[in-house]
Design a protein around this motif. Structure first.
Motif, mmCIF file in Angstrom:
data_model
loop_
_atom_site.group_PDB
_atom_site.id
_atom_site.type_symbol
_atom_site.label_atom_id
_atom_site.label_comp_id
_atom_site.label_asym_id
_atom_site.label_seq_id
_atom_site.Cartn_x
_atom_site.Cartn_y
_atom_site.Cartn_z
ATOM 1 N N GLY A 65 0.810 -1.219 0.000
ATOM 2 C CA GLY A 65 0.000 0.000 0.000
ATOM 3 C C GLY A 65 0.839 1.262 0.000
ATOM 4 N N VAL A 66 1.876 1.295 0.841
ATOM 5 C CA VAL A 66 2.755 2.473 0.888
ATOM 6 C C VAL A 66 3.527 2.600 -0.420
ATOM 7 C CG1 VAL A 66 4.728 3.528 2.059
ATOM 8 C CG2 VAL A 66 2.904 2.466 3.407
ATOM 9 N N ASN A 67 3.974 1.493 -0.975
ATOM 10 C CA ASN A 67 4.677 1.511 -2.259
ATOM 11 C C ASN A 67 3.777 2.084 -3.354
ATOM 12 O OD1 ASN A 67 6.889 0.850 -4.036
ATOM 13 N ND2 ASN A 67 5.669 -0.865 -4.752
ATOM 14 N N ASN A 68 2.543 1.635 -3.406
ATOM 15 C CA ASN A 68 1.601 2.157 -4.406
ATOM 16 C C ASN A 68 1.373 3.656 -4.208
ATOM 17 O OD1 ASN A 68 1.354 -0.406 -5.485
ATOM 18 N ND2 ASN A 68 -0.565 -0.861 -4.440
ATOM 19 N N TYR A 69 1.219 4.084 -2.956
ATOM 20 C CA TYR A 69 1.033 5.507 -2.650
ATOM 21 C C TYR A 69 2.251 6.321 -3.119
ATOM 22 C CZ TYR A 69 0.950 9.855 -0.040
ATOM 23 O OH TYR A 69 0.990 11.189 0.303
ATOM 24 N N CYS A 70 3.453 5.868 -2.766
ATOM 25 C CA CYS A 70 4.665 6.611 -3.108
ATOM 26 C C CYS A 70 4.875 6.700 -4.612
ATOM 27 C CB CYS A 70 5.882 5.984 -2.437
ATOM 28 S SG CYS A 70 5.924 6.249 -0.651
ATOM 29 N N HIS A 71 4.560 5.634 -5.327
ATOM 30 C CA HIS A 71 4.731 5.678 -6.784
ATOM 31 C C HIS A 71 3.663 6.538 -7.455
ATOM 32 C CE1 HIS A 71 7.771 2.568 -6.276
ATOM 33 N NE2 HIS A 71 8.175 2.922 -7.483
ATOM 34 N N LYS A 72 2.553 6.736 -6.786
ATOM 35 C CA LYS A 72 1.513 7.608 -7.330
ATOM 36 C C LYS A 72 1.806 9.086 -7.016
ATOM 37 C CE LYS A 72 -3.388 8.659 -7.019
ATOM 38 N NZ LYS A 72 -4.594 8.505 -6.238
ATOM 39 N N GLU A 73 2.283 9.365 -5.811
ATOM 40 C CA GLU A 73 2.427 10.749 -5.340
ATOM 41 C C GLU A 73 3.784 11.392 -5.595
ATOM 42 O OE1 GLU A 73 -0.011 12.702 -4.134
ATOM 43 O OE2 GLU A 73 -1.392 11.038 -4.501
ATOM 44 N N ASN B 127 -5.421 6.207 4.135
ATOM 45 C CA ASN B 127 -5.969 4.889 4.441
ATOM 46 C C ASN B 127 -5.263 3.854 3.570
ATOM 47 O OD1 ASN B 127 -7.598 2.502 4.447
ATOM 48 N ND2 ASN B 127 -9.295 3.714 5.220
ATOM 49 N N LEU B 128 -4.688 2.850 4.197
ATOM 50 C CA LEU B 128 -3.977 1.786 3.483
ATOM 51 C C LEU B 128 -4.835 1.154 2.400
ATOM 52 C CD1 LEU B 128 -1.538 -0.230 3.259
ATOM 53 C CD2 LEU B 128 -2.773 -1.639 4.909
ATOM 54 N N PHE B 129 -6.091 0.923 2.688
ATOM 55 C CA PHE B 129 -6.964 0.201 1.772
ATOM 56 C C PHE B 129 -7.270 0.984 0.490
ATOM 57 C CE2 PHE B 129 -7.795 -1.489 6.023
ATOM 58 C CZ PHE B 129 -7.355 -2.797 5.809
ATOM 59 N N ASP B 130 -7.035 2.303 0.519
ATOM 60 C CA ASP B 130 -7.193 3.094 -0.698
ATOM 61 C C ASP B 130 -6.080 2.823 -1.702
ATOM 62 O OD1 ASP B 130 -9.444 4.282 0.385
ATOM 63 O OD2 ASP B 130 -8.400 6.106 1.013
#
Length: 136
Positions: free
Chosen positions: A54-62, A129-132
């Motif tokens: 989840g954090v990896n997906n967030y960081c690659h998006k932001e 939120n992790l689930f997002d």
């Protein structure tokens, strides 16, 4: 001579601080989840792997990863310490700043703390939120 060194130090400090402030965009807490989505999310198990994903997906998006294209060592994501209640995931930016993501094991709420060691700056950067950021 001493004045030039002092001016370079001040200029470098200003540049790092400006980069730090620029990296803090759009990291505000989102709207609360509807109750049925909350029930569904809390039934999902939060593991080290899901916290990292989840954090990896967030960081690659932001964050813009183009600076690390030729040198991946300047920008990375790694697991940090684990407590009874949270997983820590650490993101290192090419600017030298670190973002510590604390993933609550029970709720999936992620608290973000940005740190710039060279300037001795530490600041809360919001929650997500992790689930997002997990694939359903």
């Amino acid at each position: 001579m001493f004045c030039n060194i002092k001016m370079k130090y001040i200029a470098l400090t200003f540049v790092f601080f400006s980069l730090f402030l620029c990296s803090c965009h759009n990291n505000q807490a989102g709207a609360p989840l509807p109750s049925d989505a909350q029930t569904e999310d809390t039934q999902r198990t939060i593991t080290k792997e899901t916290a990292f994903e989840g954090v990896n997906n967030y960081c690659h998006k932001e964050y813009d990863w183009s600076a690390a294209k030729d040198n991946p060592d300047i920008m990375y994501l790694q697991m940090g310490e684990e407590t009874d209640s949270a997983y820590e995931v650490v993101f290192r930016s090419y600017t030298g700043a670190f973002v510590h993501f604390y993933v609550d094991k029970a709720s999936g709420v992620i608290k973000m703390i940005e740190k710039v060691p060279t300037l001795n700056v530490e600041e809360e950067a919001g929650t997500i939120n992790l689930f997002d950021y997990l694939k359903k």
